[in-house]
Design a protein around this motif. Structure first.
Motif, PDB file in Angstrom:
ATOM      1  N   PRO A 445      26.213  45.381   2.006  1.00 11.64           N
ATOM      2  CA  PRO A 445      26.630  44.347   1.038  1.00 11.64           C
ATOM      3  C   PRO A 445      26.053  44.626  -0.340  1.00 11.64           C
ATOM      4  CG  PRO A 445      24.966  43.488   2.553  1.00 11.64           C
ATOM      5  CD  PRO A 445      25.358  44.828   3.080  1.00 11.64           C
ATOM      6  N   ASP A 446      26.825  44.261  -1.372  1.00 11.11           N
ATOM      7  CA  ASP A 446      26.364  44.532  -2.735  1.00 11.11           C
ATOM      8  C   ASP A 446      25.654  43.336  -3.363  1.00 11.11           C
ATOM      9  OD1 ASP A 446      28.421  42.768  -3.275  1.00 11.11           O
ATOM     10  OD2 ASP A 446      29.563  44.144  -4.545  1.00 11.11           O
ATOM     11  N   GLY A 447      25.610  42.211  -2.659  1.00 11.28           N
ATOM     12  CA  GLY A 447      24.945  41.032  -3.208  1.00 11.28           C
ATOM     13  C   GLY A 447      25.729  40.329  -4.299  1.00 11.28           C
ATOM     14  N   LYS A 448      26.936  40.811  -4.581  1.00  7.51           N
ATOM     15  CA  LYS A 448      27.782  40.197  -5.602  1.00  7.51           C
ATOM     16  C   LYS A 448      29.056  39.621  -4.988  1.00  7.51           C
ATOM     17  CE  LYS A 448      26.113  43.341  -9.221  1.00  7.51           C
ATOM     18  NZ  LYS A 448      26.498  44.408 -10.186  1.00  7.51           N
ATOM     19  N   LEU A 449      29.753  40.474  -4.225  1.00 10.41           N
ATOM     20  CA  LEU A 449      30.935  40.006  -3.501  1.00 10.41           C
ATOM     21  C   LEU A 449      30.686  39.930  -1.997  1.00 10.41           C
ATOM     22  CD1 LEU A 449      33.832  41.979  -5.266  1.00 10.41           C
ATOM     23  CD2 LEU A 449      33.147  39.603  -5.625  1.00 10.41           C
ATOM     24  N   SER A 450      29.798  40.788  -1.498  1.00 17.49           N
ATOM     25  CA  SER A 450      29.528  40.870  -0.062  1.00 17.49           C
ATOM     26  C   SER A 450      28.044  40.634   0.183  1.00 17.49           C
ATOM     27  CB  SER A 450      29.966  42.224   0.489  1.00 17.49           C
ATOM     28  OG  SER A 450      29.480  43.289  -0.319  1.00 17.49           O
ATOM     29  N   PHE A 451      27.752  40.042   1.365  1.00 14.35           N
ATOM     30  CA  PHE A 451      26.401  39.561   1.636  1.00 14.35           C
ATOM     31  C   PHE A 451      26.039  39.806   3.099  1.00 14.35           C
ATOM     32  CE2 PHE A 451      28.473  37.156  -1.676  1.00 14.35           C
ATOM     33  CZ  PHE A 451      27.548  37.180  -2.712  1.00 14.35           C
ATOM     34  N   ASP A 452      24.756  39.599   3.428  1.00 14.64           N
ATOM     35  CA  ASP A 452      24.320  39.761   4.811  1.00 14.64           C
ATOM     36  C   ASP A 452      24.423  38.431   5.551  1.00 14.64           C
ATOM     37  OD1 ASP A 452      22.069  38.214   4.155  1.00 14.64           O
ATOM     38  OD2 ASP A 452      20.809  39.970   3.809  1.00 14.64           O
ATOM     39  N   LYS A 453      24.204  38.499   6.871  1.00 18.59           N
ATOM     40  CA  LYS A 453      24.382  37.299   7.699  1.00 18.59           C
ATOM     41  C   LYS A 453      23.338  36.236   7.402  1.00 18.59           C
ATOM     42  CE  LYS A 453      26.805  39.315  11.670  1.00 18.59           C
ATOM     43  NZ  LYS A 453      26.740  39.612  13.127  1.00 18.59           N
ATOM     44  N   LEU A 454      22.086  36.644   7.245  1.00 26.14           N
ATOM     45  CA  LEU A 454      21.040  35.634   7.123  1.00 26.14           C
ATOM     46  C   LEU A 454      21.150  34.848   5.824  1.00 26.14           C
ATOM     47  CD1 LEU A 454      17.921  37.390   8.688  1.00 26.14           C
ATOM     48  CD2 LEU A 454      19.560  35.806   9.730  1.00 26.14           C
ATOM     49  N   SER A 455      21.482  35.529   4.714  1.00 21.02           N
ATOM     50  CA  SER A 455      21.661  34.784   3.462  1.00 21.02           C
ATOM     51  C   SER A 455      22.888  33.880   3.553  1.00 21.02           C
ATOM     52  CB  SER A 455      21.796  35.752   2.281  1.00 21.02           C
ATOM     53  OG  SER A 455      22.992  36.511   2.365  1.00 21.02           O
ATOM     54  N   SER A 456      23.851  34.272   4.366  1.00 24.70           N
ATOM     55  CA  SER A 456      25.042  33.450   4.557  1.00 24.70           C
ATOM     56  C   SER A 456      24.708  32.203   5.363  1.00 24.70           C
ATOM     57  CB  SER A 456      26.133  34.269   5.261  1.00 24.70           C
ATOM     58  OG  SER A 456      26.487  35.407   4.495  1.00 24.70           O
ATOM     59  N   VAL A 457      23.962  32.386   6.449  1.00 20.78           N
ATOM     60  CA  VAL A 457      23.570  31.238   7.265  1.00 20.78           C
ATOM     61  C   VAL A 457      22.763  30.243   6.433  1.00 20.78           C
ATOM     62  CG1 VAL A 457      22.215  30.501   9.271  1.00 20.78           C
ATOM     63  CG2 VAL A 457      23.655  32.534   9.416  1.00 20.78           C
ATOM     64  N   PHE A 458      21.945  30.745   5.524  1.00 18.51           N
ATOM     65  CA  PHE A 458      21.175  29.878   4.645  1.00 18.51           C
ATOM     66  C   PHE A 458      22.091  28.929   3.878  1.00 18.51           C
ATOM     67  CE2 PHE A 458      19.286  28.988   0.464  1.00 18.51           C
ATOM     68  CZ  PHE A 458      18.103  28.393   0.853  1.00 18.51           C
ATOM     69  N   LEU A 459      23.250  29.449   3.434  1.00 16.78           N
ATOM     70  CA  LEU A 459      24.187  28.624   2.666  1.00 16.78           C
ATOM     71  C   LEU A 459      24.920  27.601   3.530  1.00 16.78           C
ATOM     72  CD1 LEU A 459      25.869  31.080   0.135  1.00 16.78           C
ATOM     73  CD2 LEU A 459      24.154  29.346  -0.330  1.00 16.78           C
ATOM     74  N   SER A 460      24.862  27.774   4.854  1.00 15.66           N
ATOM     75  CA  SER A 460      25.502  26.798   5.744  1.00 15.66           C
ATOM     76  C   SER A 460      24.613  25.595   5.996  1.00 15.66           C
ATOM     77  CB  SER A 460      25.854  27.460   7.082  1.00 15.66           C
ATOM     78  OG  SER A 460      24.679  27.730   7.833  1.00 15.66           O
ATOM     79  N   ASN A 461      23.372  25.630   5.469  1.00 15.45           N
ATOM     80  CA  ASN A 461      22.415  24.528   5.656  1.00 15.45           C
ATOM     81  C   ASN A 461      22.156  24.243   7.137  1.00 15.45           C
ATOM     82  OD1 ASN A 461      22.243  23.864   2.756  1.00 15.45           O
ATOM     83  ND2 ASN A 461      24.351  23.174   3.018  1.00 15.45           N
ATOM     84  N   THR A 462      22.173  25.316   7.950  1.00 18.29           N
ATOM     85  CA  THR A 462      21.984  25.144   9.385  1.00 18.29           C
ATOM     86  C   THR A 462      20.523  24.866   9.705  1.00 18.29           C
ATOM     87  OG1 THR A 462      23.873  26.531   9.972  1.00 18.29           O
ATOM     88  CG2 THR A 462      22.125  26.344  11.611  1.00 18.29           C
TER      89      THR A 462
END
Length: 551
Positions: A445-462
C-alpha cells in the motif's frame, strides 16, 4: 438457570431496514385498528446503525409505502442519482465504458438515491420510537427461546461480564434476559447466526439451491470539491477480478463532497491466494477511480457479507412462532445489486401477517403460513423471480457471456425466460487446492490510495471487550493447521478483511493458528468461506464490533 424476562407481542432481532420497517408497520396496523401491539427491537450494535454497511444506492419503493410523507418527515435521502456510468475494466489502466443501451435495465438507477443506509436506519428507529416501539441497542440476541415442543417463543440475550474461559466475572456478571414473544421476527442481516441455527433446525433450506454470498468492502472518502459530482454512480466489472474469481465494484458520489468506494468479491472465488481486501486496495489505483480519490482523505472503512442467492436459494421463511425476513432469509435482488427495499418490504409483509393474527385474537406460537402467500403475491417475489437467473448466469459463463445472457433475459424477456438456471455448488466448496492455484503478489500500500488492514480496521471504530469468550468458534481447533494449511494455504489469513486470522511461526518450528477476535468487523466471511466449514461466528457481548458513523 432462572433468568429475568420481559414479555411482548412481537420481538424483532436486528435494527436494520427489515426489522425497523416491520416494527413501524406493526404499530401502524395496530393504531389503524384502535388497538395496541407491544413491539421490542433488540440490536447488538452500540447504537442503531453502528453495524449497518451498504453501498448504497437506494430504491425508495418500500419507503414510499411505509411512510408516504418521508420527505416531510426528514428522511435522509438527499442525493438523487443523476448519472449511471458502467465500465468493463480490461486491465489496471484500461476500460471499456458500456453504452446504456447494452446495460441490463435492472442496473439503471433513475429515481433512486445515494444514501448512508446507517443513517436511514437511525431515522427509521426514530419513527419506530415515535410510534411506541421499544428499541434496545447494545444487547445481542444469542439464541432462540424454544419451548418443549420446539416452538420459538422469543430470544435469549447474551450474558454480560463473562471471561475468556466462560466464567462469570466478579461484580460485573449479568446473565442474559429472556425476551418472550408471541411471534419473533429475525432480521439479523446476511448470515445471521440465529437465522443459521433456525434454518438448520427446521430444515428450511431443504428444497432450494445452496445460498450464495459475496463480501462487500467499502470506504468513505472526503474528496476535492472540484472533482465531486453529486449523484454520479459508477459501477465496474472485470479487473482486478475475473471469471474464476468474480465480482464487481462501485464508486458513488454522495453529498458533502464525499464518495463511497467499494469492491464486491463473490465468495464463489476459486483461488485460495486471493485476498478481497488487497484486490480492493489495488482497484482504487485504476485511473477511472483514482481520478476522484487523489488528493482526498479516507474517513471510514468497513466490510460485510452480502446474501445474493436470490429466489433459487430463498429458504422457507416461516416456522412455529417466527419468520425470517430481509437478508436473514436472502431477499436481495442481485440483478439490481440492491436489498434494502426488498428487505423493508419483506419486513412489512411479515408485520402485516402478524398484526392480522394478533388483532384476530391469536395467542401466538403457530406457524403463520399466510406469510408465504402474501410474499408470493408481492412485488418482492416478482422482482426476485425476474432476476432468478442473474447470478447463476455470471457463475456459469462469466462477465462477458453471462452479462450478455442477462442483457437478453432482463431487457428483451423482462426476466421471464422459460427456464431457470441453477447454481448448486456451495461457495465454500469452490476453492482450488493451493498446489493447483497461482500465487498472487499484491503491491504494498502507498498510504495515499491503498492501505493495510490494521489501519483500515482502526477507521471502522471496532472495539470488543478483550476478556470475553472468543466469538469465532472452531469445531475442531486442529483443522486450520492440519488440513486447511497444507490443502489451501489456510485462506482465512487472506479472506478476512480485518486481520483476524494469522498463521504464527513458533520457536520450535511449528505453526499456530491465531484468532485476533478483537479485530472482527462482523462481516461473517469466515463463517461462509472456510472450506472445512469449521468456523462458526456467534455474537460477542452486546455493543462489540464496529461503530460505523454513516456507512
Amino acid at each position: 438457570m432462572e433468568r429475568e424476562y420481559m414479555e411482548f407481542d412481537v420481538v424483532i432481532v436486528g435494527a436494520g431496514p427489515a426489522g425497523l420497517s416491520a416494527a413501524c408497520r406493526l404499530k401502524q396496523k395496530a393504531a389503524a385498528a384502535g388497538q395496541d401491539i407491544s413491539v421490542c427491537v433488540v440490536e447488538k450494535g452500540s447504537e442503531v446503525g453502528a453495524h449497518i454497511l451498504s453501498g448504497a444506492v437506494f430504491e425508495p419503493r418500500a419507503l414510499n409505502e411505509l411512510f408516504p410523507d418521508w420527505k416531510e418527515l426528514g428522511a435522509p435521502l438527499e442525493t438523487p442519482v443523476k448519472q449511471d456510468d458502467i465500465h468493463l475494466f480490461t486491465g489496471p489502466q484500461h476500460t471499456t465504458k458500456l453504452p446504456n443501451k447494452l446495460v441490463p435495465k435492472t442496473m439503471h438507477n433513475t429515481g433512486n438515491y445515494i444514501i448512508s443506509l446507517g443513517n436511514l436506519c437511525r431515522w427509521l428507529a426514530q419513527q419506530a420510537e415515535n410510534l411506541g416501539v421499544e428499541i434496545y441497542p447494545g444487547f445481542a440476541a444469542q439464541q432462540p427461546l424454544l419451548d418443549d415442543q420446539g416452538v420459538v417463543r422469543g430470544i435469549i440475550t447474551g450474558d454480560l461480564g463473562v471471561d475468556r474461559q466462560g466464567n462469570p466475572k466478579e461484580g460485573v456478571y449479568t446473565p442474559g434476559m429472556e425476551l418472550r414473544a408471541k411471534y419473533t421476527l429475525f432480521a439479523e442481516g446476511s448470515r445471521g447466526h440465529i437465522g443459521k441455527q433456525l434454518i438448520k433446525r427446521f430444515q428450511l433450506n431443504a428444497q432450494v439451491d445452496p445460498q450464495h454470498y459475496a463480501i462487500g468492502i467499502k470506504e468513505l472518502w472526503d474528496i476535492d470539491p472540484a472533482k465531486h459530482q453529486p449523484g454520479l454512480v459508477v459501477h465496474t466489472a472485470g479487473w482486478p477480478l475475473n471469471d474464476q474469481n468474480p465480482g464487481g465494484a462501485f464508486l458513488y458520489h454522495l453529498e458533502n463532497h464525499q464518495v463511497a468506494v467499494g469492491l464486491i468479491a463473490d465468495l464463489s472465488y476459486s483461488n485460495p491466494y486471493l485476498s478481497p481486501f488487497d484486490e480492493f486496495q489495488r482497484y482504487k489505483h485504476h485511473p477511472v477511480i483514482s481520478q476522484y480519490l487523489e488528493g482526498g482523505k479516507r474517513v471510514a472503512y468497513g466490510a460485510r457479507s452480502i446474501t445474493k442467492g436470490g429466489l433459487n436459494s430463498l429458504p422457507k421463511m416461516t416456522f412455529k412462532g417466527g419468520i425470517l425476513i430481509g437478508c436473514d432469509a436472502g431477499t436481495l435482488n442481485f440483478a439490481k445489486i440492491k436489498g434494502s427495499h426488498t428487505a423493508m418490504k419483506s419486513g412489512m409483509l411479515a408485520a402485516e401477517t402478524i398484526a392480522d393474527a394478533l388483532l384476530a385474537g391469536n395467542a401466538g406460537g403457530e406457524e403463520l403460513t399466510a406469510y408465504a402467500d402474501s410474499f408470493k403475491s408481492s412485488w418482492v417475489y416478482e422482482e426476485l423471480y425476474r432476476s432468478r437467473n442473474f447470478g447463476a448466469a455470471l457463475h456459469k459463463w462469466g462477465a462477458v457471456y453471462g452479462g450478455a445472457f442477462n442483457f437478453i433475459d432482463q431487457n428483451l424477456f423482462d426476466g421471464k425466460f422459460p427456464f431457470t438456471l441453477h447454481d448448486r455448488k456451495p461457495d465454500h466448496a469452490c476453492l482450488k487446492r493451493a498446489a493447483d492455484a497461482k500465487k498472487i503478489e499484491y503491491p504494498k500500500p502507498d498510504g495515499k490510495l491503498s492501505f493495510d488492514k490494521l489501519s483500515s480496521v482502526f477507521l471502522s471504530n471496532t472495539n470488543h471487550e478483550e476478556d470475553q469468550p472468543v466469538h469465532l468458534r472452531l469445531a475442531d481447533p486442529n483443522i486450520p493447521i492440519e488440513q486447511n494449511l497444507p490443502q489451501f494455504d489456510e485462506p482465512a489469513q487472506r479472506y478476512c478483511p480485518a486481520g483476524v486470522y494469522e498463521i504464527v511461526n513458533q520457536d520450535d518450528g511449528s505453526k499456530r493458528f491465531q484468532i485476533n477476535a478483537q479485530n472482527c468487523v462482523h462481516c461473517k466471511t469466515c463463517d461462509i468461506k472456510d472450506p472445512a466449514q469449521n468456523i462458526t461466528w456467534v455474537a460477542p457481548e452486546g455493543s462489540g464490533g464496529p461503530n460505523y458513523p454513516n456507512m
